[in-house]
Scaffold this motif. Sequence first.
Motif, PDB file in Angstrom:
ATOM      1  N   ARG A  64      40.584  48.157  48.875  1.00  0.00           N
ATOM      2  CA  ARG A  64      38.545  48.674  48.858  1.00  0.00           C
ATOM      3  C   ARG A  64      37.809  47.887  47.978  1.00  0.00           C
ATOM      4  O   ARG A  64      37.277  47.020  47.982  1.00  0.00           O
ATOM      5  CB  ARG A  64      38.403  49.489  49.658  1.00  0.00           C
ATOM      6  N   LEU A  65      38.932  48.647  46.679  1.00  0.00           N
ATOM      7  CA  LEU A  65      37.585  48.134  45.469  1.00  0.00           C
ATOM      8  C   LEU A  65      38.392  46.980  44.956  1.00  0.00           C
ATOM      9  O   LEU A  65      37.162  46.750  44.075  1.00  0.00           O
ATOM     10  CB  LEU A  65      37.848  49.030  44.495  1.00  0.00           C
ATOM     11  N   ARG A  66      38.450  46.301  45.162  1.00  0.00           N
ATOM     12  CA  ARG A  66      38.823  44.851  45.029  1.00  0.00           C
ATOM     13  C   ARG A  66      38.160  43.829  45.849  1.00  0.00           C
ATOM     14  O   ARG A  66      37.824  42.719  45.408  1.00  0.00           O
ATOM     15  CB  ARG A  66      40.499  44.251  45.008  1.00  0.00           C
ATOM     16  N   GLN A  67      37.141  44.304  46.816  1.00  0.00           N
ATOM     17  CA  GLN A  67      37.080  43.823  47.119  1.00  0.00           C
ATOM     18  C   GLN A  67      35.035  43.506  47.071  1.00  0.00           C
ATOM     19  O   GLN A  67      34.425  42.462  47.416  1.00  0.00           O
ATOM     20  CB  GLN A  67      36.442  44.295  48.768  1.00  0.00           C
ATOM     21  N   ARG A  68      35.117  44.574  45.735  1.00  0.00           N
ATOM     22  CA  ARG A  68      34.073  44.073  45.058  1.00  0.00           C
ATOM     23  C   ARG A  68      33.908  43.854  43.888  1.00  0.00           C
ATOM     24  O   ARG A  68      35.003  44.575  42.850  1.00  0.00           O
ATOM     25  CB  ARG A  68      32.782  45.398  45.387  1.00  0.00           C
ATOM     26  N   ARG A  69      33.676  42.801  42.983  1.00  0.00           N
ATOM     27  CA  ARG A  69      33.400  42.550  41.201  1.00  0.00           C
ATOM     28  C   ARG A  69      32.599  43.479  41.095  1.00  0.00           C
ATOM     29  O   ARG A  69      31.747  42.544  40.190  1.00  0.00           O
ATOM     30  CB  ARG A  69      33.080  40.752  41.499  1.00  0.00           C
ATOM     31  N   ALA A  70      32.601  44.966  41.019  1.00  0.00           N
ATOM     32  CA  ALA A  70      31.335  45.323  40.245  1.00  0.00           C
ATOM     33  C   ALA A  70      31.699  45.374  38.439  1.00  0.00           C
ATOM     34  O   ALA A  70      33.006  45.119  38.241  1.00  0.00           O
ATOM     35  CB  ALA A  70      32.164  47.090  40.934  1.00  0.00           C
ATOM     36  N   ARG A  71      30.467  45.611  37.806  1.00  0.00           N
ATOM     37  CA  ARG A  71      30.718  45.678  36.785  1.00  0.00           C
ATOM     38  C   ARG A  71      32.082  46.762  36.253  1.00  0.00           C
ATOM     39  O   ARG A  71      32.413  45.870  34.578  1.00  0.00           O
ATOM     40  CB  ARG A  71      29.738  45.281  35.875  1.00  0.00           C
ATOM     41  N   PHE A  72      31.815  47.444  36.206  1.00  0.00           N
ATOM     42  CA  PHE A  72      32.637  48.644  35.417  1.00  0.00           C
ATOM     43  C   PHE A  72      32.776  49.614  36.922  1.00  0.00           C
ATOM     44  O   PHE A  72      31.806  50.312  37.929  1.00  0.00           O
ATOM     45  CB  PHE A  72      32.098  49.239  34.988  1.00  0.00           C
ATOM     46  N   GLN A  73      34.062  49.935  37.503  1.00  0.00           N
ATOM     47  CA  GLN A  73      34.621  51.008  38.361  1.00  0.00           C
ATOM     48  C   GLN A  73      35.238  52.092  37.262  1.00  0.00           C
ATOM     49  O   GLN A  73      36.383  51.668  36.922  1.00  0.00           O
ATOM     50  CB  GLN A  73      35.286  50.960  39.743  1.00  0.00           C
ATOM     51  N   LEU A  74      34.940  53.121  37.147  1.00  0.00           N
ATOM     52  CA  LEU A  74      36.053  54.483  37.188  1.00  0.00           C
ATOM     53  C   LEU A  74      36.224  55.589  38.461  1.00  0.00           C
ATOM     54  O   LEU A  74      35.255  55.442  39.093  1.00  0.00           O
ATOM     55  CB  LEU A  74      34.962  55.509  36.002  1.00  0.00           C
ATOM     56  N   VAL A  75      37.385  55.536  38.419  1.00  0.00           N
ATOM     57  CA  VAL A  75      38.180  56.346  39.051  1.00  0.00           C
ATOM     58  C   VAL A  75      38.792  57.393  38.500  1.00  0.00           C
ATOM     59  O   VAL A  75      39.515  57.181  37.722  1.00  0.00           O
ATOM     60  CB  VAL A  75      38.983  55.456  39.969  1.00  0.00           C
ATOM     61  N   VAL A  76      38.397  58.715  39.075  1.00  0.00           N
ATOM     62  CA  VAL A  76      39.272  59.659  38.704  1.00  0.00           C
ATOM     63  C   VAL A  76      39.641  60.637  39.603  1.00  0.00           C
ATOM     64  O   VAL A  76      38.983  60.541  40.450  1.00  0.00           O
ATOM     65  CB  VAL A  76      37.699  60.681  38.139  1.00  0.00           C
TER      66      VAL A  76
END
Length: 293
Positions: free
Chosen positions: A140-152
Motif C-alpha cells: 500500500r505504501l508503495r502506491q504513494r511516493r511520500a517524501r518520508f515514511q516512518l514505520v514503527v
Amino acid sequence: MNAIRLLLLPLGLCLALLAGCASAPAKADKVALVIGNAAYDNVVRLVNPTNDAADMCASLRKLGFKTTCATDVRDRAEFDTLVKAYVAALDAGAVGVFYYSGHGVQAGHGNYLIPTQVKLKSATEDPTKVLYAVDDLFDRLRQRRARFQLVVLDACRADLFEQAEHKPGSRVAAAPRSDLVRALETVARASNGLAPIKDAPPGTIVLYATASKDLAFDGDGRNGPLTKHILAHIETRGLYVEEFIKRVTLGVEQETFRKYRKRQTPFIYGSFSGKFCFAGCPGDNDVPVPPAF
C-alpha cells in the motif's frame, strides 16, 4: 467499525468508513496511523499498547499530523480498512507515520501483525490468512511516493509459543496456548519476533522494538521501552531523524539493561537520504540544534 475504539478519527473519514462512502479523503502534508492492540482473545494480553497508542496520538497531533488512532483492531479486514484510508490521505510529497504496538510474529516467509479477535474456521486453515501481513502494508505504501515514511513496529512483546507466565519486565497474565498459536506452530519458520525487512518502500525507515526474532519488554510503567523513548525525543526541535533514532536506541538499551539485565536494542531497516525533523529542522525558522546527551 464499532469493534474499533477510535481515539481520534477525522469527521469526514469517520463518515466515509461508516457509510461506505467511496470519496477519497483530503490529502495532508503530515499523516499518521496509530494502532495499539492489547486486549487479545487469542494470545496473551498486553498492558501498555493502549497507553502507547494514546500517547503517540497526542504527540503526533501536537506536531501537526493528521492522525487516525485505533485500539484493539479486531481482524484483518479492519486492519486493511484503516491502512487503505491512511494511504489514501497521503499526498505524493507528504510525510507519513505508521505506528503499531502489540503482538507480531514471523511465519513462513513473512511478518504479521496480530489482530485481537481473529478466529480460525477450521483446524486446517492457514493461520497467516487471518493475520495482517506487513508486506500488505508495504504494498500500500508503495502506491504513494511520500517524501518520508516512518514505520514503527513495537511488537514481539511476549512469547507466543509458550504458556505465558510472569517474567521480569512483563505484565501479562498466565494463559494456555490458543488455537491460533497451535496453528502457527505448524507453519514453517514460525517464531517469536519479526524477520529482517528486505524490501521496505523507498524513502522509508522501519523501526523495530528489538532485534529480529527477539522479544521486547512490555515495560513496567505506562509505556513500553521503545515508545517511552520515542515520546521523549519526537517533539525535540531541530533533531534530525537519524539522531532521533540514535537517542531512542540508546535510551532503550540503557533502560532495559538497568532494569532487566538484558539489553533490548531497537533495529532499523530501509533507507532515507533526505532531511527530516519531526518538530522542525535547523533553518526552519532558525530552529537551534540541541546538544547530544
